[in-house]
Enzyme design. Structure first.
Site, PDB file in Angstrom:
ATOM      1  N   LYS A  35       0.854  -1.200   0.000  1.00 44.45           N
ATOM      2  CA  LYS A  35       0.000   0.000   0.000  1.00 44.45           C
ATOM      3  C   LYS A  35       0.887   1.247   0.000  1.00 44.45           C
ATOM      4  O   LYS A  35       2.105   1.148   0.208  1.00 44.45           O
ATOM      5  CB  LYS A  35      -0.934  -0.015   1.211  1.00 44.45           C
ATOM      6  CG  LYS A  35      -0.226  -0.024   2.549  1.00 44.45           C
ATOM      7  CD  LYS A  35      -1.225  -0.066   3.690  1.00 44.45           C
ATOM      8  CE  LYS A  35      -0.524  -0.201   5.023  1.00 44.45           C
ATOM      9  NZ  LYS A  35      -1.356   0.162   6.153  1.00 44.45           N
ATOM     10  N   ARG A 130      -9.431   0.419  16.018  1.00 40.22           N
ATOM     11  CA  ARG A 130      -9.360   1.253  14.822  1.00 40.22           C
ATOM     12  C   ARG A 130     -10.386   0.737  13.812  1.00 40.22           C
ATOM     13  O   ARG A 130     -11.205   1.472  13.311  1.00 40.22           O
ATOM     14  CB  ARG A 130      -7.931   1.204  14.259  1.00 40.22           C
ATOM     15  CG  ARG A 130      -7.652   2.163  13.147  1.00 40.22           C
ATOM     16  CD  ARG A 130      -6.202   2.116  12.716  1.00 40.22           C
ATOM     17  NE  ARG A 130      -5.801   0.828  12.124  1.00 40.22           N
ATOM     18  CZ  ARG A 130      -4.652   0.597  11.526  1.00 40.22           C
ATOM     19  NH1 ARG A 130      -3.751   1.564  11.436  1.00 40.22           N
ATOM     20  NH2 ARG A 130      -4.357  -0.577  11.007  1.00 40.22           N
ATOM     21  N   TYR A 251      16.825  29.686   7.528  1.00 38.65           N
ATOM     22  CA  TYR A 251      15.632  30.422   7.965  1.00 38.65           C
ATOM     23  C   TYR A 251      15.564  30.523   9.484  1.00 38.65           C
ATOM     24  O   TYR A 251      15.736  29.525  10.200  1.00 38.65           O
ATOM     25  CB  TYR A 251      14.374  29.687   7.492  1.00 38.65           C
ATOM     26  CG  TYR A 251      14.038  29.906   6.038  1.00 38.65           C
ATOM     27  CD1 TYR A 251      13.763  31.186   5.545  1.00 38.65           C
ATOM     28  CD2 TYR A 251      13.984  28.831   5.155  1.00 38.65           C
ATOM     29  CE1 TYR A 251      13.443  31.386   4.210  1.00 38.65           C
ATOM     30  CE2 TYR A 251      13.663  29.020   3.811  1.00 38.65           C
ATOM     31  CZ  TYR A 251      13.383  30.298   3.351  1.00 38.65           C
ATOM     32  OH  TYR A 251      13.069  30.489   2.044  1.00 38.65           O
ATOM     33  N   MET A 299      12.605  24.351   1.461  1.00 36.44           N
ATOM     34  CA  MET A 299      11.838  23.552   0.501  1.00 36.44           C
ATOM     35  C   MET A 299      12.763  22.810  -0.478  1.00 36.44           C
ATOM     36  O   MET A 299      12.551  21.642  -0.788  1.00 36.44           O
ATOM     37  CB  MET A 299      10.886  24.460  -0.282  1.00 36.44           C
ATOM     38  CG  MET A 299       9.868  23.712  -1.101  1.00 36.44           C
ATOM     39  SD  MET A 299       8.829  24.808  -2.075  1.00 36.44           S
ATOM     40  CE  MET A 299       7.948  25.705  -0.821  1.00 36.44           C
TER      41      MET A 299
HETATM   42  C1  LIG Z   1      -3.646  -4.307   8.639  1.00 42.31           C
HETATM   43  C2  LIG Z   1      -2.167  -4.254   8.361  1.00 42.31           C
HETATM   44  N1  LIG Z   1      -1.483  -5.401   8.257  1.00 42.31           N
HETATM   45  C3  LIG Z   1      -0.151  -5.408   8.017  1.00 42.31           C
HETATM   46  C4  LIG Z   1       0.544  -4.222   7.870  1.00 42.31           C
HETATM   47  C5  LIG Z   1       2.041  -4.277   7.632  1.00 42.31           C
HETATM   48  O1  LIG Z   1       2.715  -3.774   8.739  1.00 42.31           O
HETATM   49  P1  LIG Z   1       4.317  -3.637   8.713  1.00 42.31           P
HETATM   50  O2  LIG Z   1       4.623  -2.633   7.658  1.00 42.31           O
HETATM   51  O3  LIG Z   1       4.660  -3.166  10.065  1.00 42.31           O
HETATM   52  O4  LIG Z   1       4.858  -4.984   8.377  1.00 42.31           O
HETATM   53  C6  LIG Z   1      -0.131  -3.017   7.982  1.00 42.31           C
HETATM   54  C7  LIG Z   1       0.624  -1.755   7.875  1.00 42.31           C
HETATM   55  O5  LIG Z   1       0.279  -0.704   8.292  1.00 42.31           O
HETATM   56  C8  LIG Z   1      -1.533  -3.017   8.235  1.00 42.31           C
HETATM   57  O6  LIG Z   1      -2.234  -1.882   8.345  1.00 42.31           O
END
Ligand SMILES: Cc1ncc(COP(=O)(O)O)c(C=O)c1O
Length: 355
Positions: A35, A130, A251, A299
């Site tokens: 992701k 969550r 800055y 920047m």
């Molecule tokens: C539901 C879920 N599973 C697995 C992972 C993978 O976690 P990691 O990057 O710590 O291995 C994530 C990452 O945020 C997640 O949200």
């Protein structure tokens, strides 16, 4: 000549990390979490490269999965947020996407498609609060999916502090999880990178691995040394000047030289993804030594004190993060985590792939 600031992605390091991580998985299958553009490493390129090494992929939402399908990725893809609409469920049937369900509306949408959904994941809230169903909701959710013809089910949860398995929070979650899976007849998946490195994944049918696959380190874990960083953020000196003791840099004049100093300016800043929050002293490698960041990050530029770094000149290469300093060390100095640094790259600095 183009600006030297570049994000090098070492794909073979990701491959090596996958091999290393597999050694702590037992029979658990490897779900590569790609992701957020593969944590800033480029989802399509990474997924194409590792497809033969892993069993499935996970992304956040449907559009991220469609990007992978468009790139020719054929392995299963789990949508961690699940469907955002009934239309997402229909897309899942067409593109053979796996859905993680965490609320009753999503279940309702899925019931309409039944066996056209090849694999449903049910997310359970064991204490992170969550996403997920409560344990009490699980029997009804499972039965309604089975009744609709969704027969391939995996139960999943997520640990809030996987790197601290002895913390009260982790203990509560692990106990809750053990109780739930004791009566669960189908597949299960709990572990992320940290939990897998702690050996907890051997009980999982699926481990979901992201950060460690990219070479990110898990706090205080001895096995970290076997992981190789995949992201190498590099640049080269743009300008160099001598300043007298008492002069300030950048800055707001946030750093003042305590001695006559040599300051090198690097053509990289928060517009490229280097954090504005980096504190004075954040390490940057140049000439085989660590130069401290001095003054506020701009920047397009930042400044480092190279007084003790030997012969530095315009064009001398510098490493913002990679092998040394590691991204986790830089993140510490910025009051953030390596996950954020990886995923906040802006795309302004070109990404180059090494195999
Ligand atoms: C539901 C879920 N599973 C697995 C992972 C993978 O976690 P990691 O990057 O710590 O291995 C994530 C990452 O945020 C997640 O949200």
């Amino acid at each position: 000549m183009p600006r030297a600031t570049t994000v090098y992605i070492d794909l073979s390091a990701i491959g090596d990390n996958i091999a290393e991580l597999k050694s702590s998985l037992g029979d658990s299958r490897f779900m590569a979490v790609v992701k957020a553009d593969a944590y800033g490493h480029g989802a399509a390129t990474v997924a194409q490269y590792i497809e033969g090494m892993v069993d499935a992929f996970a992304v956040g939402f449907t559009e991220e999965a469609l990007e992978l399908r468009a790139a020719g990725v054929g392995k299963p893809i789990l949508i961690l947020e699940g469907p955002h609409s009934a239309a997402d469920v229909e897309l899942a049937t067409k593109e053979d996407l796996w859905l993680a369900l965490h609320n009753l509306s999503q279940v309702e949408w899925c019931l309409r498609y039944g066996s056209a959904l090849s694999h449903i994941w049910i997310k359970i809230d064991t204490g992170m609060h969550r996403l997920g169903f409560s344990p009490a909701q699980l029997p009804v959710v499972r039965q309604s999916l089975l009744d609709a013809g969704c027969s391939n089910l995996t139960l999943m949860s997520h640990l809030a502090a996987a790197e601290l398995p002895e913390s009260p929070l982790s203990k509560r979650q692990l106990n809750q999880w053990r109780e739930i899976v004791a009566d669960w007849p189908n597949g299960i998946s709990l572990c992320n990178s940290a939990a897998s490195r702690l050996g907890l994944a051997a009980k999982d049918n699926w481990a979901r691995l992201g950060y460690a696959m990219y070479g990110g380190l898990i706090k205080n874990m001895a096995s970290n040394s076997a992981l190789k960083p995949a992201m190498h953020f590099r640049t080269a000196v743009l300008a160099i000047r001598q300043i007298a003791a008492g002069e300030s840099v950048g800055y707001g004049g946030h750093w003042t030289a305590q001695r006559d100093s040599v300051i090198a300016t690097l053509p990289v800043g928060y517009g490229d993804g280097y954090p504005w929050s980096a504190r004075n002293g954040t390490p940057i490698e140049i000439n085989g030594r660590m130069a401290p960041l001095v003054g506020r990050v701009s920047m397009d530029m930042l400044t480092i004190d190279v007084t003790d770094c030997g012969a530095v000149e315009i064009g001398t290469p510098a490493v913002l993060w990679g092998q040394n300093p590691g991204i986790d060390e830089v993140a510490d100095a910025c009051g953030t985590i390596g996950y954020e640094l990886m995923t906040r790259m802006t795309g302004r600095a070109p990404r180059c792939y090494d195999i």
